[in-house]
Write a protein that holds these residues in place. Structure first.
Motif, short mmCIF file in Angstrom:
data_model
loop_
_atom_site.label_atom_id
_atom_site.label_comp_id
_atom_site.label_asym_id
_atom_site.label_seq_id
_atom_site.Cartn_x
_atom_site.Cartn_y
_atom_site.Cartn_z
N MET A 138 0.79 -1.18 0.14
CA MET A 138 0.00 -0.03 -0.01
C MET A 138 0.83 1.35 0.00
N ASP A 139 1.82 1.34 0.93
CA ASP A 139 2.83 2.40 0.62
C ASP A 139 3.38 2.82 -0.88
N GLU A 140 3.91 1.66 -1.27
CA GLU A 140 4.19 1.84 -2.70
C GLU A 140 3.27 2.21 -3.47
N LEU A 141 2.05 1.95 -3.37
CA LEU A 141 0.90 2.36 -4.31
C LEU A 141 0.54 3.72 -3.96
N VAL A 142 0.55 4.05 -2.77
CA VAL A 142 -0.02 5.54 -2.65
C VAL A 142 1.13 6.26 -2.90
N PRO A 226 -11.72 -4.24 10.15
CA PRO A 226 -10.77 -4.26 11.27
C PRO A 226 -9.83 -5.50 11.47
N GLN A 227 -10.27 -6.67 10.77
CA GLN A 227 -9.56 -7.98 10.96
C GLN A 227 -9.13 -8.24 9.35
N ARG A 228 -8.33 -9.15 9.26
CA ARG A 228 -7.86 -9.86 8.04
C ARG A 228 -8.98 -10.85 7.59
N LEU A 229 -8.91 -11.24 6.45
CA LEU A 229 -9.86 -12.15 5.83
C LEU A 229 -9.16 -13.54 6.03
N ALA A 230 -10.20 -14.56 6.79
CA ALA A 230 -9.58 -15.93 6.81
C ALA A 230 -9.22 -16.56 5.37
N ALA A 231 -9.93 -15.95 4.31
CA ALA A 231 -9.77 -16.57 3.01
C ALA A 231 -8.39 -16.03 2.41
N LEU A 232 -8.03 -14.88 2.92
CA LEU A 232 -6.90 -13.84 2.54
C LEU A 232 -6.06 -13.61 3.63
N PRO A 233 -5.49 -14.59 4.36
CA PRO A 233 -4.74 -14.30 5.58
C PRO A 233 -3.38 -13.10 5.22
N ASP A 234 -2.86 -13.36 4.25
CA ASP A 234 -1.80 -12.37 3.76
C ASP A 234 -2.02 -11.01 3.42
N VAL A 235 -3.30 -10.79 3.43
CA VAL A 235 -3.69 -9.35 2.78
C VAL A 235 -3.92 -8.62 4.02
N PRO A 236 -3.06 -7.30 4.44
CA PRO A 236 -3.17 -6.74 5.48
C PRO A 236 -4.57 -5.93 5.69
N GLU A 240 -3.38 -1.68 9.14
CA GLU A 240 -1.94 -2.45 9.02
C GLU A 240 -1.11 -1.99 7.83
N ALA A 241 -1.83 -1.45 6.77
CA ALA A 241 -1.24 -0.91 5.48
C ALA A 241 -0.94 0.54 5.37
N LEU A 246 -9.56 4.25 7.26
CA LEU A 246 -10.45 3.91 6.21
C LEU A 246 -11.04 2.50 6.42
N GLN A 247 -12.43 2.61 6.72
CA GLN A 247 -12.99 1.35 7.11
C GLN A 247 -14.45 1.26 6.02
N LEU A 248 -14.63 0.33 5.48
CA LEU A 248 -15.52 0.17 4.34
C LEU A 248 -16.22 -1.27 4.64
N GLU A 249 -17.49 -1.23 4.36
CA GLU A 249 -18.34 -2.57 4.24
C GLU A 249 -19.51 -2.44 3.37
N ALA A 250 -19.78 -3.44 2.66
CA ALA A 250 -21.35 -3.55 2.28
C ALA A 250 -22.05 -4.13 3.06
#
Length: 323
Positions: A138-142, A226-236, A240-241, A246-250
């Motif tokens: 994320m730092d590199e992207l921004v 607020p928490q990582r996804l169990a299906a994507l444990p390596d995605v912060p 963390e990033a 930034l908190q978003l949800e549908a």
């Protein structure tokens, strides 16, 4: 004196007895759940999963009625104008909180004209890019987006759509300038990123989108939860990033017309919680990425007011309007 006291006690108890009777006998006839979108969407799927279970609980038919159009406004207005007797309900999603700010001609007040019965759950939101994007964090992207303002593009499912609003929230949090490329729908927006037509996508983390990431077809920088996804444990998480705000949800929830008696609101909320706790329902929701989040009507009401206020501020600040 004794007779007067007895009459006074009976008068005080009468409303309580009436409320108990209403709660005990409701529902006494078929109930309609309005879905303000076309068949096949997440809100529609939820209604058709929950409806049969409520039918079994109540011994009364629960009918799902799709009333789509005008960005959920047609179905929402229909539900809000129904009699507040518990026989017309609505399952809808987070777009409800954006309707007044986006549609200046809306003929209802989504805060005053609807009762919040209970939250069902939410889908997480992922910040994605085509794998060819050189940034790996994320730092590199921004940093890359800030270095070349206006050069990079993002896809959405239309002006004023959820995906545009999510990305606008990301844009403000990251303080970057990226170009909006609207598509006809969320599927087309996803395909645009997978095909390399656009650079970025801020999209719901449903089963299909998670599959894009795990298969390497898309790169995920963060999940706005607020928490990582169990299906994507390596995605912060976004916190963390480096984007803690930034908190978003549908989110998805059950609504009724304003003025529904409190005892019916409580009964509906309890019965909704009972259905959401059923293993077959919970497993089905989790299978397409939904985080099941039942709670009290009061919790859902407070949550909705917060959502309404923050999205109204965002839309007004960004000057986003739809016809």
């Amino acid at each position: 004196m004794r007779l007067a006291c007895a009459r006074w006690l009976l008068a005080c108890m009468a409303p309580l007895a009436g409320a108990a009777a209403v709660a005990e006998t409701y529902p006494a006839r078929p109930v309609t759940i309005v879905v303000p979108t076309t068949a096949g969407g997440t809100a529609d799927i939820l209604a058709r999963l929950i409806g049969p279970k409520l039918t079994a609980l109540w011994g009364q038919p629960v009918v799902v009625e799709n009333r789509s159009g005008a960005g959920t406004l047609i179905g929402t207005e229909f539900a809000a104008r129904a009699q507040p007797d518990g026989y017309t309900l609505m399952i809808t999603y987070s777009e409800l909180a954006t309707l007044p700010a986006l549609n200046k001609n809306a003929r209802i007040d989504v805060v005053k004209d609807l009762t919040r019965v209970g939250k069902i759950g939410s889908l997480p939101v992922l910040i994605l890019a085509h794998p060819s994007m050189p940034a790996n964090t994320m730092d590199e992207l921004v940093a890359r987006l800030r270095a070349d303002p206006g050069k990079y593009t993002y896809a959405s499912n239309g002006i004023g759509s959820a995906l545009q609003l999510y990305t606008e929230m990301f844009r403000q949090a990251a303080k970057v300038d990226i170009m909006h490329v609207p598509y006809r729908g969320a599927l087309e927006a996803s395909r645009a990123v997978l095909g390399g037509e656009v650079d970025l996508l801020v999209q719901l983390g449903n089963g299909n989108v998670i599959g894009y990431v795990t298969s390497g077809k898309a790169k995920a920088y963060a999940v706005a939860s607020p928490q990582r996804l169990a299906a994507l444990p390596d995605v912060p998480t976004t916190a963390e990033a480096g984007l803690p705000g930034l908190q978003l949800e549908a989110w998805y929830g059950l609504f009724a017309p304003a003025g529904l008696p409190p005892e019916q609101v409580e009964k509906l909320n309890r019965d909704l919680a009972t259905v959401l706790a059923m293993p077959e329902i919970r497993d089905r929701l989790v299978s397409f990425g939904m985080q099941v989040q039942p709670g009290t009507p009061q919790q859902f009401d407070a949550f909705f007011h917060d959502e309404y206020q923050r999205w109204t501020r965002l839309i007004e600040d960004a000057g986003i309007q739809i016809n």
